[in-house]
Write an enzyme that holds these catalytic residues in place. Structure first.
Site, PDB file in Angstrom:
ATOM      1  N   ALA A  51      -1.722   3.334 -11.375  1.00  0.00           N
ATOM      2  CA  ALA A  51      -1.420   5.022 -12.869  1.00  0.00           C
ATOM      3  C   ALA A  51      -0.848   5.146 -14.284  1.00  0.00           C
ATOM      4  CB  ALA A  51      -2.600   5.662 -11.881  1.00  0.00           C
ATOM      5  N   TYR A  52       0.215   5.413 -12.338  1.00  0.00           N
ATOM      6  CA  TYR A  52       1.451   5.062 -13.378  1.00  0.00           C
ATOM      7  C   TYR A  52       1.917   4.214 -14.339  1.00  0.00           C
ATOM      8  CZ  TYR A  52       6.265   6.123 -13.672  1.00  0.00           C
ATOM      9  OH  TYR A  52       7.766   6.786 -15.150  1.00  0.00           O
ATOM     10  N   SER A  98      17.010  -3.957 -12.722  1.00  0.00           N
ATOM     11  CA  SER A  98      15.331  -3.784 -12.359  1.00  0.00           C
ATOM     12  C   SER A  98      14.548  -4.770 -12.553  1.00  0.00           C
ATOM     13  CB  SER A  98      14.963  -2.618 -13.908  1.00  0.00           C
ATOM     14  OG  SER A  98      13.129  -2.270 -13.727  1.00  0.00           O
ATOM     15  N   LEU A  99      13.648  -5.617 -12.838  1.00  0.00           N
ATOM     16  CA  LEU A  99      12.805  -7.079 -12.805  1.00  0.00           C
ATOM     17  C   LEU A  99      12.329  -6.830 -13.911  1.00  0.00           C
ATOM     18  CD1 LEU A  99      12.940  -8.101  -9.226  1.00  0.00           C
ATOM     19  CD2 LEU A  99      13.784  -9.026 -11.074  1.00  0.00           C
ATOM     20  N   GLU A 128      10.252 -15.787  -4.408  1.00  0.00           N
ATOM     21  CA  GLU A 128      10.511 -14.853  -3.001  1.00  0.00           C
ATOM     22  C   GLU A 128       9.275 -13.483  -3.067  1.00  0.00           C
ATOM     23  OE1 GLU A 128      14.007 -13.029  -3.619  1.00  0.00           O
ATOM     24  OE2 GLU A 128      15.273 -14.903  -2.684  1.00  0.00           O
ATOM     25  N   LYS A 130       7.801 -10.259  -3.462  1.00  0.00           N
ATOM     26  CA  LYS A 130       8.430  -8.420  -4.153  1.00  0.00           C
ATOM     27  C   LYS A 130       7.792  -7.500  -3.058  1.00  0.00           C
ATOM     28  CE  LYS A 130       9.051  -6.612  -8.054  1.00  0.00           C
ATOM     29  NZ  LYS A 130       8.295  -4.994  -7.520  1.00  0.00           N
ATOM     30  N   ASP A 132       7.429  -4.241  -1.795  1.00  0.00           N
ATOM     31  CA  ASP A 132       6.639  -2.981  -1.845  1.00  0.00           C
ATOM     32  C   ASP A 132       7.621  -1.752  -1.275  1.00  0.00           C
ATOM     33  OD1 ASP A 132       5.794  -1.049  -3.805  1.00  0.00           O
ATOM     34  OD2 ASP A 132       4.168  -0.876  -3.895  1.00  0.00           O
ATOM     35  N   GLU A 193      15.238  -4.294   0.485  1.00  0.00           N
ATOM     36  CA  GLU A 193      14.559  -3.431  -0.020  1.00  0.00           C
ATOM     37  C   GLU A 193      14.473  -2.652   1.711  1.00  0.00           C
ATOM     38  OE1 GLU A 193      13.758  -3.317  -2.611  1.00  0.00           O
ATOM     39  OE2 GLU A 193      11.555  -2.723  -2.946  1.00  0.00           O
ATOM     40  N   TYR A 245      17.563  -9.409   0.104  1.00  0.00           N
ATOM     41  CA  TYR A 245      17.735 -10.784  -1.010  1.00  0.00           C
ATOM     42  C   TYR A 245      18.504 -10.513  -2.100  1.00  0.00           C
ATOM     43  CZ  TYR A 245      15.129  -6.814  -3.490  1.00  0.00           C
ATOM     44  OH  TYR A 245      14.771  -6.319  -3.470  1.00  0.00           O
ATOM     45  N   LYS A 309      13.348 -16.826  -9.741  1.00  0.00           N
ATOM     46  CA  LYS A 309      14.855 -16.420  -9.604  1.00  0.00           C
ATOM     47  C   LYS A 309      15.433 -17.640  -9.669  1.00  0.00           C
ATOM     48  CE  LYS A 309      15.131 -12.475  -6.394  1.00  0.00           C
ATOM     49  NZ  LYS A 309      15.624 -11.538  -4.890  1.00  0.00           N
ATOM     50  N   LYS A 333       3.681 -10.169 -11.205  1.00  0.00           N
ATOM     51  CA  LYS A 333       3.082  -8.958 -10.844  1.00  0.00           C
ATOM     52  C   LYS A 333       1.272  -8.479 -10.642  1.00  0.00           C
ATOM     53  CE  LYS A 333       4.881  -4.452 -11.458  1.00  0.00           C
ATOM     54  NZ  LYS A 333       6.118  -3.409 -10.213  1.00  0.00           N
ATOM     55  N   CYS A 427     -35.900  13.564 -17.433  1.00  0.00           N
ATOM     56  CA  CYS A 427     -35.560  12.263 -16.568  1.00  0.00           C
ATOM     57  C   CYS A 427     -35.399  11.501 -18.580  1.00  0.00           C
ATOM     58  CB  CYS A 427     -36.820  11.759 -16.696  1.00  0.00           C
ATOM     59  SG  CYS A 427     -37.261   9.327 -16.358  1.00  0.00           S
ATOM     60  N   CYS A 430     -38.278   8.279 -19.290  1.00  0.00           N
ATOM     61  CA  CYS A 430     -39.914   8.465 -19.719  1.00  0.00           C
ATOM     62  C   CYS A 430     -39.608  10.647 -20.210  1.00  0.00           C
ATOM     63  CB  CYS A 430     -40.363   8.504 -18.240  1.00  0.00           C
ATOM     64  SG  CYS A 430     -40.256   9.156 -17.416  1.00  0.00           S
ATOM     65  N   CYS A 445     -36.919  11.327 -10.685  1.00  0.00           N
ATOM     66  CA  CYS A 445     -37.389  11.792 -11.803  1.00  0.00           C
ATOM     67  C   CYS A 445     -39.000  11.421 -10.906  1.00  0.00           C
ATOM     68  CB  CYS A 445     -38.289  10.719 -12.608  1.00  0.00           C
ATOM     69  SG  CYS A 445     -38.886  10.457 -13.497  1.00  0.00           S
ATOM     70  N   CYS A 450     -43.491   6.503 -14.966  1.00  0.00           N
ATOM     71  CA  CYS A 450     -41.834   6.484 -15.213  1.00  0.00           C
ATOM     72  C   CYS A 450     -41.228   4.798 -15.890  1.00  0.00           C
ATOM     73  CB  CYS A 450     -41.016   6.785 -14.571  1.00  0.00           C
ATOM     74  SG  CYS A 450     -39.166   6.854 -14.574  1.00  0.00           S
TER      75      CYS A 450
END
Ligand code: AMP
Length: 708
Positions: A51-52, A98-99, A128, A130, A132, A193, A245, A309, A333, A427, A430, A445, A450
């Site tokens: 989300a970020y 960073s990548l 390789e 990645k 997390d 990591e 790595y 890489k 990703k 509803c 209807c 309903c 309907c």
């Protein structure tokens, strides 16, 4: 079918989003800064990484479209990170980069093409996983671990040596084999990591929950948080692991390629990931990515992509770095499983039983590789619990094959006038009154006329689990309803081939002529309709779409009452006595079969030859009706014979008895198995004779009633 709620507001909200980029950019920056702080400084993010990323991507995109709004303080202009004050700062001798990301295969190919262009031919690359986790730099002097630092902002990290010493797979001294690979005496700095295995993460969060403490959002944050503990004893208990790595200064080793480096790391005693591949062609890189994605869920740790890489150090040096990342590497990703988008509207869908379902209408967004434009919000309580409002920026999740879900709003991006959503009182199909019965999550309903319900019922009747009319899908049903040929399920059996063949599909072909169903398809469809007349009775019961009657319940009912006639004669008590059929379901069936409109449909189905009775001649009772006129009630479990209540009921019925679900003065006998409950007590109170299991089995065997 479904109809949107009238809302002026959502249009205004969207208009604001689309016409005022400066405001949106400012809102996004503030929001992202807030989450950056929570993530890096507090290790307690409120939103997922995906989300970020999604917010960040939107900001980048908007800045790209409006370059005059770019500002050096924008979160897009620096490597993410936060240097805390709690740990001593460590200036990295070489910057921790960073990548660059490739968000899909096309971007990965674009990178591979750049490599080819740069060298004039394809060069070896290493794939390789990645990992997390959280990046870490480990410095060894004369083979001894002297310092461990986090990445921080890439230039300055935090000294977490004491904590890292507690991580079991980090060697405190390098092995002799590794020492032999060092080019000159002095310091080497290895990078990699630190991560928390999924199992340890689950364990940690369960314990946190049990102790009323806040859980970590994901294993990556749990790893980062555990590493940055004031008390290293806590870190020691956290079951952290590492994969190494990289090396800061390639000249410090005899190794000349990434592949050799990985070998050296293993020799020196570091934990390296076994899932690596030296590739000479783009296709191999693709295959590695596809395998990694497929295998992702089976790994004991989280990965969020693949890092590719350039293998040779000299070739890496030739390509060099941008301000932010190496040009010689790319992170492919995985499609994110969560994204943000705008909730444009909440519409209400009417199901075949009249249940109303609020549906989130989203600005279409690609999540985990597929486009999501709608997601169910289930019911009103769910909408309120999630606190989603029209105009909100919401987080949408879709993992693998799972149905997309709206997780919740990004509150700080909520438009000021976003109102709490309410279920419409009428509803949307209807216009009838909408009700919500006590204890029910869903609104309904209640009109039998309907049209939305009618169409859903028609689709349900033709569906695979019901009458299975192959080819009778949503589109054709929709057209037949619109043209007035289908009103209820009995109408299926009055359709003929000619009218089906001429059915206007509501679309034009290239020549502008209306597309019709055509004779061949019509004939097939007609044959399938005819074939559906002979489905087992349970399918018919399921197909009728009685409330609360699913497939299994329909089968139970048909086993006990294999004919429509018999079923119609059953009382609510009779039905409620069946295994898995409580009073609620029993009442629903009973009422359904007595509602005039339904009776009519069933009669018409019967007239047109739809099966309303299973052939039970094989199982028909050759038994004497010795229990004719007697009513039995079953209670407790029949442990000796292992018979279910349903089976026991069948055996009694075969002898002519009626079986009821509750005890009254009219009950002839109560059969009480083990752990008999209130029905037994009531029988005793009313003086109804009680038979134990042995007496019951005796009765079945001898077909004679025990002496009273
Ligand atoms: P990002 O944080 O999305 O910019 O991605 C870059 C980070 O990926 C690096 O700083 C590393 O911490 C991490 N990473 C995980 N696995 C690898 C790997 N095999 N090679 C390089 N970086 C990796």
């Amino acid at each position: 079918m479904a109809q949107g709620q009238a809302s002026l507001f959502d249009e205004q909200a969207l208009a604001q989003v689309t016409t005022d980029p400066a405001a949106r950019i400012e809102a996004l920056r503030t929001e992202i800064e807030h989450h950056t702080y929570l993530y890096y400084a507090k290790d307690a993010p409120e939103i997922s990484d995906a989300a970020y990323d999604s917010l960040m991507r939107e900001l980048r995109e908007l800045e790209h479209q409006n370059p005059h709004l770019i500002d050096p303080t924008s979160p897009t202009q620096r490597v993410g990170g936060y240097v805390g004050e709690q740990f001593a700062p460590v200036r990295h001798a070489q910057r921790m980069y960073s990548l660059d990301n490739a968000m899909d295969l096309a971007e990965l190919d674009a990178w591979l093409e750049r490599v080819v262009e740069f060298f004039g031919h394809m060069v070896d690359v290493v794939c390789e996983l990645k990992i997390d986790g959280s990046s870490i730099a480990l410095t060894y002097e004369d083979g001894r671990l002297v310092r461990a630092a986090t990445r921080g902002d890439g230039t300055t990290g935090e000294d977490v040596t004491v904590n890292v010493r507690t991580v079991k797979d980090v060697p405190l001294r390098l092995r002799a084999e590794g020492m032999a690979g060092i080019a000159a005496p002095g310091a080497v700095e290895v990078r990699g990591e630190v991560y928390m295995p999924k199992a340890s993460f689950d364990f940690l969060n369960k314990a946190a929950e049990a102790n009323g403490k806040q859980a970590f959002a994901n294993p990556r944050n749990a790893a980062a948080g555990s590493l940055r503990q004031k008390d290293a004893e806590i870190t020691a208990k956290r079951d952290l692991s590492t994969f190494l790595y990289a090396i800061a200064d390639q000249a410090s080793l005899l190794a000349t390629t990434q592949w050799e480096l990985l070998q050296w790391l293993t020799d020196a005693g570091f934990h390296t990931n076994p899932d690596v591949k030296l590739c000479t062609q783009a296709q191999q890189v693709h295959d590695f990515c596809a395998n990694a994605l497929e295998n992702r869920a089976n790994l004991p740790y989280e990965i969020d992509g693949v890092v590719v890489k350039v293998n040779s150090f000299s070739q890496q040096a030739a390509m060099g770095f941008t301000a932010r990342a190496p040009r010689w590497a790319i992170a492919f990703k995985f499609p994110p499983e969560e994204k943000t988008t705008v909730l444009q509207d909440i519409t209400v869908q009417v199901g075949r039983t009249g249940a109303l379902t609020p549906v989130a209408e989203l600005v279409p967004v690609t999540v985990a590789g597929s486009t999501v434009a709608r997601a169910t919000l289930h019911n009103l309580d769910e909408v309120h619990r999630k606190d989603v409002r029209i105009g909100d920026t919401v987080i949408v999740r879709k993992a693998g094959d799972v149905i997309p879900e709206v997780l919740g709003p990004v509150l700080s991006l909520r438009p000021a006038d976003a109102a709490v959503w309410q279920m419409p009182q009428m509803c949307p199909s209807c216009g009838s009154v909408v009700v919500r019965e006590d204890g029910e999550a869903k609104h309904h309903c209640i009109s039998i006329d309907c049209p939305a319900q009618a169409q859903e019922r028609l689709i349900h009747w033709a569906s695979r689990g019901a009458l299975d009319i192959d080819g009778m899908g949503e589109e054709i049903v929709g057209r037949l309803v619109e043209t007035g040929r289908l009103t209820d399920v009995a109408d299926y059996y009055s359709l003929d081939v000619t009218e089906l063949a001429l059915l206007d599909m509501g679309r034009l072909n290239k020549e502008g002529v209306p597309i019709r169903l055509g004779e061949k398809t019509a004939q097939k469809l007609y044959d399938n309709i005819m074939a559906s007349k002979n489905r087992p009775f349970a399918r018919v019961l399921f197909g009728l779409g009685m409330r609360h009657v699913g497939k299994t319940t329909a089968e139970v009912i048909a086993a006990a009452y294999p004919t429509m006639e018999g079923l119609r004669a059953a009382s609510v008590d009779d039905l409620a006595a069946l295994e898995g059929v409580g009073p609620k379901i029993a009442a629903s069936i009973y009422t359904f079969l007595r509602t005039p409109a339904n009776v009519q449909v069933i009669e018409r189905l019967e007239k047109r030859g739809v099966n309303m009775a299973d052939d039970v001649s094989a199982a028909a009772p050759a038994e004497p009706a010795v229990l004719d006129g007697l009513t039995f009630v079953l209670t407790g479990s029949l442990v000796e014979s292992g018979m279910t209540r349903e089976e026991a009921g069948q055996r009694l019925k075969a002898l002519g008895a009626k079986v009821s679900g509750s005890v009254s003065k009219k009950t002839s006998f109560v059969i009480a198995g083990e752990a008999a409950g209130s029905k037994y007590d009531k029988a005793v109170k009313l003086g109804v004779p009680v038979l134990d299991e042995a007496a019951f089995l005796d009765l079945l065997e001898t077909k004679t009633l025990p002496p009273q």
